[in-house]
Design an enzyme around this catalytic site. Sequence first.
Site, short mmCIF file in Angstrom:
data_model
loop_
_atom_site.label_atom_id
_atom_site.label_comp_id
_atom_site.label_asym_id
_atom_site.label_seq_id
_atom_site.Cartn_x
_atom_site.Cartn_y
_atom_site.Cartn_z
CB THR A 1 8.94 -2.89 -5.60
OG1 THR A 1 9.96 -3.84 -5.31
CG2 THR A 1 7.95 -2.83 -4.45
CG ASN A 2 9.26 -8.03 -7.52
OD1 ASN A 2 9.81 -8.73 -6.66
ND2 ASN A 2 9.95 -7.47 -8.52
NE ARG A 3 2.37 -9.89 -2.64
CZ ARG A 3 1.88 -9.17 -1.65
NH1 ARG A 3 2.63 -8.94 -0.57
NH2 ARG A 3 0.67 -8.66 -1.72
#
Length: 217
Positions: free
Chosen positions: A29-31
């Site tokens: 995933t990512n921020r």
Amino acid sequence: GVDGPLAGKKVVITAGPTFEPLDPVRGLTNRSSGKQGYAIAQKLAREGADVTLISGPVSLPTPIGVTRIDVETAQEMFDAVHAQLPCDVFVGVAAVADWRAKDIAAEKQKKTADNELSVTFVKNPDILESVSKHLDLRPRLVIGFAAETQKLEDYAHAKLASKGCDAIVANNVSEGVFGSAHNQATLVDLDGFTPIAGMTKADIADFLSAYIQKRIA
Ligand code: C5P
């Protein structure tokens, strides 16, 4: 609501990250916090638009008057967006993972004796581009976002053409933007560059709302 300058306009917005599973308990995933997309959804709903927010996993409340559809993967987000067409305006704010694991393990993967692990990834579909280049159901206005740490305007201008959208909000993510209430952006369209730097995410939502009203009036 039924009143307001965007009454009767259907807007579809993507927001947040995607989550691409590797096995039943792990993933990529990512921020992205989703705050910018949610702020845009809230603003456009207040202006009377019929807003559908297609959201990756975030911890944010659903804005009042907004229809929210939760998804995890890029492919689910793609399918959910296309199921909402036709619409008048599409705003792609989500930080969609470019890649997903080629094979998702059915069971939790065990640690091995090796000191290296290779995973093969395959490309995810580009949701923004697929909406922009839709042969039958292209919305009147398609807006994308571009998070860059360098050459902000060059990359955004190139992205406008390659994705086929009408405008790109180019975001400077070089320092302290992710998860914060602040953002720094420039809008790029065929008329050129409109800097909106130093504004909050709510201010960027207000700017985009005015832009959308102008473009689809
Ligand atoms: O190419 P890049 O990921 O920088 O483009 C960002 C823009 O494209 C954002 O508007 C994002 O929501 C959209 N996008 C998408 N589907 C992807 C990748 C990006 O809709 N697979």
